[in-house]
Design a protein around this motif. Sequence first.
Motif, PDB file in Angstrom:
ATOM      1  N   GLY A  85       0.451  -1.244   0.443  1.00 35.45           N
ATOM      2  CA  GLY A  85       0.158  -0.353  -0.060  1.00 35.45           C
ATOM      3  C   GLY A  85       1.040   1.469  -0.090  1.00 35.45           C
ATOM      4  N   GLY A  86       0.361   2.359  -0.115  1.00 35.25           N
ATOM      5  CA  GLY A  86       0.767   3.621  -0.215  1.00 35.25           C
ATOM      6  C   GLY A  86       2.028   3.700   0.747  1.00 35.25           C
ATOM      7  N   THR A  87       1.606   3.598   2.522  1.00 35.51           N
ATOM      8  CA  THR A  87       2.339   3.802   3.422  1.00 35.51           C
ATOM      9  C   THR A  87       3.765   3.044   3.294  1.00 35.51           C
ATOM     10  N   SER A  89       4.713   1.532   0.685  1.00 33.16           N
ATOM     11  CA  SER A  89       5.583   2.752  -0.723  1.00 33.16           C
ATOM     12  C   SER A  89       5.960   4.025  -0.514  1.00 33.16           C
ATOM     13  N   ASP A  90       5.947   4.398   0.511  1.00 31.88           N
ATOM     14  CA  ASP A  90       6.586   5.842   1.165  1.00 31.88           C
ATOM     15  C   ASP A  90       8.133   4.874   2.340  1.00 31.88           C
ATOM     16  N   ASN A  91       7.425   4.432   2.917  1.00 38.69           N
ATOM     17  CA  ASN A  91       8.350   4.369   3.938  1.00 38.69           C
ATOM     18  C   ASN A  91       9.939   3.405   3.478  1.00 38.69           C
ATOM     19  N   GLU A 114       3.436  16.852   4.366  1.00 35.51           N
ATOM     20  CA  GLU A 114       3.115  15.361   3.972  1.00 35.51           C
ATOM     21  C   GLU A 114       2.698  14.466   4.473  1.00 35.51           C
ATOM     22  N   HIS A 115       2.284  13.336   4.179  1.00 32.67           N
ATOM     23  CA  HIS A 115       1.226  12.393   5.211  1.00 32.67           C
ATOM     24  C   HIS A 115       2.056  12.021   5.918  1.00 32.67           C
ATOM     25  N   HIS A 116       1.760  10.819   6.682  1.00 35.96           N
ATOM     26  CA  HIS A 116       2.093  10.998   8.145  1.00 35.96           C
ATOM     27  C   HIS A 116       3.051   9.411   7.400  1.00 35.96           C
ATOM     28  N   ALA A 117       2.648   8.675   6.338  1.00 37.23           N
ATOM     29  CA  ALA A 117       3.485   7.460   6.216  1.00 37.23           C
ATOM     30  C   ALA A 117       5.506   8.389   5.669  1.00 37.23           C
ATOM     31  N   VAL A 118       5.524   9.607   5.014  1.00 33.88           N
ATOM     32  CA  VAL A 118       6.085  10.113   5.052  1.00 33.88           C
ATOM     33  C   VAL A 118       6.879  10.601   5.956  1.00 33.88           C
ATOM     34  N   ILE A 161       8.463  15.197  -2.245  1.00 32.75           N
ATOM     35  CA  ILE A 161       7.071  16.622  -1.783  1.00 32.75           C
ATOM     36  C   ILE A 161       5.886  15.599  -3.008  1.00 32.75           C
ATOM     37  N   MET A 162       4.792  15.153  -2.084  1.00 33.03           N
ATOM     38  CA  MET A 162       3.712  14.935  -1.880  1.00 33.03           C
ATOM     39  C   MET A 162       3.334  15.224  -3.348  1.00 33.03           C
ATOM     40  N   HIS A 163       2.614  15.155  -4.146  1.00 39.26           N
ATOM     41  CA  HIS A 163       1.543  15.207  -6.090  1.00 39.26           C
ATOM     42  C   HIS A 163       1.105  15.657  -4.983  1.00 39.26           C
ATOM     43  N   ALA A 213       1.951   5.163  -5.294  1.00 36.04           N
ATOM     44  CA  ALA A 213       0.594   4.822  -5.345  1.00 36.04           C
ATOM     45  C   ALA A 213      -0.171   3.660  -4.429  1.00 36.04           C
ATOM     46  N   SER A 214      -1.583   3.725  -4.345  1.00 34.53           N
ATOM     47  CA  SER A 214      -2.063   2.803  -3.088  1.00 34.53           C
ATOM     48  C   SER A 214      -3.794   2.550  -3.770  1.00 34.53           C
ATOM     49  N   ALA A 215      -3.675   1.247  -4.582  1.00 32.84           N
ATOM     50  CA  ALA A 215      -5.141   0.627  -5.030  1.00 32.84           C
ATOM     51  C   ALA A 215      -5.942   1.181  -4.350  1.00 32.84           C
TER      52      ALA A 215
END
Length: 403
Positions: A85-87, A89-91, A114-118, A161-163, A213-215
């Motif tokens: 998932g997105g988390t 992928s960011d990690n 950024e999202h907390h995953a970043v 940097i997030m899109h 990306a995350s489905a």
Amino acid sequence: MVLLGAVGNLQVRENMKRIYLDHAATTPMRHEVVEAMLPFLRERFGNPSTLYSYGQEAKKAIDGAREKVAQVMNANSSEIVFTSGGTESDNFAISGVAWANQKRGNHIITSSIEHHAVLNICKFLERRGFEVTYLPVDNHGLVSPDDVKKAVRKDTILISIMHANNEIGTIEPVEEIGKIAKEEGIYFHTDSVQTFGHIPIDVNMLNVDLLSASAHKLYGPKGVGCLYIRKGVKIVPFLYGGAQENKRRASTENVAGIVGFGKAAELAIKEMEEEGNRLILLRDRLIKEILEKISFTRLNGHTTKRLPGNVNICVEFVEGESMILQLDINGICASSGSACTSNVIEPSHVLLAIGIPPAVAQGSLRFTLGRDNTNKDIDYLLEILPAVVERLRAMSPLYQRIK
Ligand SMILES: *Cc1c(COP(=O)(O)O)cnc(C)c1O
């Protein structure tokens, strides 16, 4: 302040009309996606690493999904690694590049929204000796490419940097930031979870080296995503074990999930333009009418550099959580702050970063529109919301004084 988890409106009537306006938190799976997945949850259960036809069928399905996911961003399918998932992928992107390029430097540039995953993997890396610059944003939530350039040091190894921001919907100038990263010879990662399948993405035009990306944000299943890794990028594996995913992410593949992700990606490309335009009309109508109908409200984020389905407003003298619960009683699902932080009492870090006073930030509402939403849903929301706000404000001594 009431905590959502502690209250909840489980008594909500079962047959009542329910309107889902929280597509940035997750999306319902499309029936085509479920249909594509079902055979892989039933009879086509083979392990893709096995040589007999059961396994090879599964492998072929994964390869097909990889092609489709790559197409959404104009990448080569060999540059796609499926993740959980997105988390992840960011990690993976941030820690993987950090550990692999430690000899070159230990400085990372990211943004404060950024999202907390970043943010939280960056904080972890800071405790392990890396240095991280968290760039501020302007009052629309935009990162300045100039600031990125000024923050670059000799030892900078990564810019992330997030899109587009998941709370306020602001679309960042990633193309310009990518150009800077390329000129400076620094890897550039973008969290594209909110844009993937929603607005056009081209990893070459954006000069992106890594993209998450995350489905489940594009009508696919939860628990599957991908990381694009440009050929030649130095990165350490995320999981060690078998040779899956080009030895970068071991473990037997989530075959059904990956197939669902591929289907969702295929449908997203086909419908992106038309659906995007439709959502922009709904979005702009909702923004306009909320600001007209309810006093002391303001729009958060940029008016045009904005995700097609995102509406984020602050309603003064009311708490976000109270509005969410009242909307829920009326069958409307929305969010205050982001879902990941809604059990936390602090106001959203994103709203604080764009300069909203903490007391006002507490009264934020996010509506994120999706495929099933129509003008009828907006009509209904516009009927319910002003009354909810009025009722809650009647209990606010501060509002009574100001009025
Ligand atoms: C949802 C989201 C994530 C996390 O993705 P998961 O697949 O839920 O782990 C990361 N970044 C952004 C911007 C998101 O919106």
